[in-house]
Design a protein around this motif. Structure first.
Motif, PDB file in Angstrom:
ATOM      1  N   PRO A  37       0.819  -1.212   0.000  1.00 20.20           N
ATOM      2  CA  PRO A  37       0.000   0.000   0.000  1.00 20.20           C
ATOM      3  C   PRO A  37       0.857   1.268   0.000  1.00 20.20           C
ATOM      4  CG  PRO A  37      -0.679  -1.531   1.754  1.00 20.20           C
ATOM      5  CD  PRO A  37       0.587  -2.063   1.168  1.00 20.20           C
ATOM      6  N   ASN A  38       0.247   2.383  -0.326  1.00 20.50           N
ATOM      7  CA  ASN A  38       0.953   3.660  -0.252  1.00 20.50           C
ATOM      8  C   ASN A  38       1.481   3.876   1.163  1.00 20.50           C
ATOM      9  OD1 ASN A  38       0.972   4.894  -2.793  1.00 20.50           O
ATOM     10  ND2 ASN A  38      -1.212   5.310  -2.634  1.00 20.50           N
ATOM     11  N   GLY A  39       2.717   4.322   1.262  1.00 24.92           N
ATOM     12  CA  GLY A  39       3.297   4.599   2.566  1.00 24.92           C
ATOM     13  C   GLY A  39       3.871   3.381   3.262  1.00 24.92           C
ATOM     14  N   SER A  40       3.913   2.227   2.562  1.00 22.80           N
ATOM     15  CA  SER A  40       4.388   1.011   3.231  1.00 22.80           C
ATOM     16  C   SER A  40       5.919   0.914   3.275  1.00 22.80           C
ATOM     17  CB  SER A  40       3.797  -0.231   2.549  1.00 22.80           C
ATOM     18  OG  SER A  40       4.088  -0.239   1.177  1.00 22.80           O
ATOM     19  N   GLY A  41       6.611   1.830   2.591  1.00 24.57           N
ATOM     20  CA  GLY A  41       8.071   1.854   2.684  1.00 24.57           C
ATOM     21  C   GLY A  41       8.804   1.417   1.430  1.00 24.57           C
ATOM     22  N   LYS A  42       8.081   1.252   0.334  1.00 26.04           N
ATOM     23  CA  LYS A  42       8.696   0.740  -0.904  1.00 26.04           C
ATOM     24  C   LYS A  42       9.831   1.641  -1.387  1.00 26.04           C
ATOM     25  CE  LYS A  42       4.760   0.934  -3.147  1.00 26.04           C
ATOM     26  NZ  LYS A  42       3.886   1.435  -2.065  1.00 26.04           N
ATOM     27  N   THR A  43       9.536   2.947  -1.491  1.00 28.35           N
ATOM     28  CA  THR A  43      10.540   3.867  -2.020  1.00 28.35           C
ATOM     29  C   THR A  43      11.753   3.927  -1.100  1.00 28.35           C
ATOM     30  OG1 THR A  43       8.891   5.170  -3.208  1.00 28.35           O
ATOM     31  CG2 THR A  43      10.957   6.281  -2.655  1.00 28.35           C
ATOM     32  N   VAL A  44      11.506   4.037   0.190  1.00 22.11           N
ATOM     33  CA  VAL A  44      12.624   4.111   1.139  1.00 22.11           C
ATOM     34  C   VAL A  44      13.465   2.831   1.058  1.00 22.11           C
ATOM     35  CG1 VAL A  44      13.233   4.269   3.585  1.00 22.11           C
ATOM     36  CG2 VAL A  44      11.400   5.709   2.666  1.00 22.11           C
ATOM     37  N   LEU A  45      12.826   1.698   0.916  1.00 19.08           N
ATOM     38  CA  LEU A  45      13.572   0.431   0.825  1.00 19.08           C
ATOM     39  C   LEU A  45      14.486   0.416  -0.402  1.00 19.08           C
ATOM     40  CD1 LEU A  45      14.291  -2.496   1.488  1.00 19.08           C
ATOM     41  CD2 LEU A  45      12.117  -3.218   0.502  1.00 19.08           C
TER      42      LEU A  45
HETATM   43  N1  LIG Z   1      11.840  12.253   4.282  1.00 13.39           N
HETATM   44  C1  LIG Z   1      10.817  11.755   4.994  1.00 13.39           C
HETATM   45  N2  LIG Z   1      10.485  12.288   6.194  1.00 13.39           N
HETATM   46  C2  LIG Z   1       9.476  11.776   6.946  1.00 13.39           C
HETATM   47  N3  LIG Z   1       8.722  10.719   6.564  1.00 13.39           N
HETATM   48  C3  LIG Z   1       9.014  10.150   5.387  1.00 13.39           C
HETATM   49  C4  LIG Z   1      10.058  10.636   4.533  1.00 13.39           C
HETATM   50  N4  LIG Z   1      10.101   9.862   3.414  1.00 13.39           N
HETATM   51  C5  LIG Z   1       9.124   8.945   3.570  1.00 13.39           C
HETATM   52  N5  LIG Z   1       8.472   9.114   4.731  1.00 13.39           N
HETATM   53  C6  LIG Z   1       7.381   8.299   5.268  1.00 13.39           C
HETATM   54  O1  LIG Z   1       7.837   6.952   5.330  1.00 13.39           O
HETATM   55  C7  LIG Z   1       6.788   6.061   4.989  1.00 13.39           C
HETATM   56  C8  LIG Z   1       7.216   5.196   3.808  1.00 13.39           C
HETATM   57  O2  LIG Z   1       7.396   6.045   2.677  1.00 13.39           O
HETATM   58  P1  LIG Z   1       7.636   5.495   1.216  1.00 13.39           P
HETATM   59  O3  LIG Z   1       8.789   4.572   1.215  1.00 13.39           O
HETATM   60  O4  LIG Z   1       7.720   6.697   0.335  1.00 13.39           O
HETATM   61  O5  LIG Z   1       6.279   4.694   0.938  1.00 13.39           O
HETATM   62  P2  LIG Z   1       5.780   4.041  -0.434  1.00 13.39           P
HETATM   63  O6  LIG Z   1       6.837   4.244  -1.470  1.00 13.39           O
HETATM   64  O7  LIG Z   1       5.520   2.607  -0.115  1.00 13.39           O
HETATM   65  O8  LIG Z   1       4.489   4.743  -0.766  1.00 13.39           O
HETATM   66  C9  LIG Z   1       5.569   6.933   4.707  1.00 13.39           C
HETATM   67  O9  LIG Z   1       4.808   7.017   5.880  1.00 13.39           O
HETATM   68  C10 LIG Z   1       6.169   8.269   4.369  1.00 13.39           C
HETATM   69  O10 LIG Z   1       5.269   9.307   4.676  1.00 13.39           O
END
Ligand SMILES: Nc1ncnc2c1ncn2[C@@H]1O[C@H](COP(=O)(O)OP(=O)(O)O)[C@@H](O)[C@H]1O
Ligand SMILES: [Mg+2]
Length: 248
Positions: A37-45
């Protein structure tokens, strides 16, 4: 090649726990989908795999070596296409944009031009060298970003939400191109919250939920669990997988 995330944790200063012990392994060749789901951490991972994020706990490895210890090499071997292609365009023309990314690695100007032309051709932008990057359509900008990634001859390309904002023609063109790269041996990792239009082609699916990999297997194996994991799919059994594609 093999990329691994082991126990990755990322907590942002505002307390958001974006990753909470994420484990994932990617082995080429592949056409792998990372969803959730959106916000699950995909991009950060996936940003950890190219050193755009540093692990707070846990580790990201490329062929067993920490990504941070081998950053230049990992970035050459792993192409990364951002969610917003505009953030990635650094040249005035399409050709310059592709050349920019390899300016250090390929000092010879003619060789650089040759590689840029070949990468543009691979993404269906043959002859676009002198076109203004800013004048390209959304789908073309994303292809340009893929061409820039391909110019360094990567073993794996990671694409973050590549179908976002594309019309059906742009999305199916991009998907066809990714399948073509896969057929030529380039590993593909598609990061997407929306499985509906690409799962048919995936040899593997991993699903992130609240910063952890909650499911990892073939689309067929995970079919029954998808709704519980917050992912949309057609009703019925896995025989309907074939409908989940942009290719009509
Ligand atoms: N720079 C940041 N500062 C604070 N929260 C962040 C930042 N980047 C991402 N997040 C939060 O970390 C969580 C995971 O983000 P993200 O990896 O972008 O999710 P996804 O790609 O799965 O939609 C979300 O709750 C997002 O709001
Ligand atoms: Mg994202």
């Amino acid at each position: 090649m093999r990329l691994e995330a082991r126990g990755l944790v990322r907590v942002f200063p505002d307390g958001t726990r974006a990753l909470d012990g994420a484990d994932l392994e990617i082995r080429t060749p592949c056409f792998m989908v990372l969803s959730g789901p959106n916000g699950s951490g995909k991009t950060v991972l996936v940003r950890h795999f190219v050193g755009l994020e540093r692990p707070q706990a846990g580790i990201a490895l490329a062929d067993g070596v920490p990504v941070e210890e081998n950053l230049a090499d990992t970035r050459r071997r792993v192409g990364f296409v951002f969610q917003e292609p505009e953030h990635q365009i650094l040249g005035i023309t399409a050709g310059e944009d592709v050349e920019f990314g390899i300016r250090r690695r390929v000092p010879d100007r003619r060789e650089r031009r040759r590689r840029a032309s070949s990468a543009l051709k691979a993404v269906g932008l043959a002859g676009a060298e002198d076109k203004l990057a800013s004048a390209l359509s959304g789908g073309q900008k994303r292809r340009l970003a893929v061409a820039s990634a391909l110019a360094s001859d990567p073993e794996l390309v990671i694409l973050d939400e590549p179908f976002n904002g594309l019309d059906p023609a742009g999305a199916s063109g991009l998907l066809r191109m990714l399948l073509d790269l896969r057929d030529r041996g380039v590993g593909i990792l598609v990061v997407t919250h929306d499985l509906e239009k690409c799962l048919a082609h995936a040899d593997r699916l991993a699903v992130l939920v609240s910063g952890r990999v909650a499911a990892d297997g073939t689309p067929r194996e995970l079919w029954d669990r998808l709704p519980d994991l917050g992912l949309r799919r057609p009703p019925g059994g896995p025989e309907r997988l074939g409908e989940m594609t942009w290719l009509g």
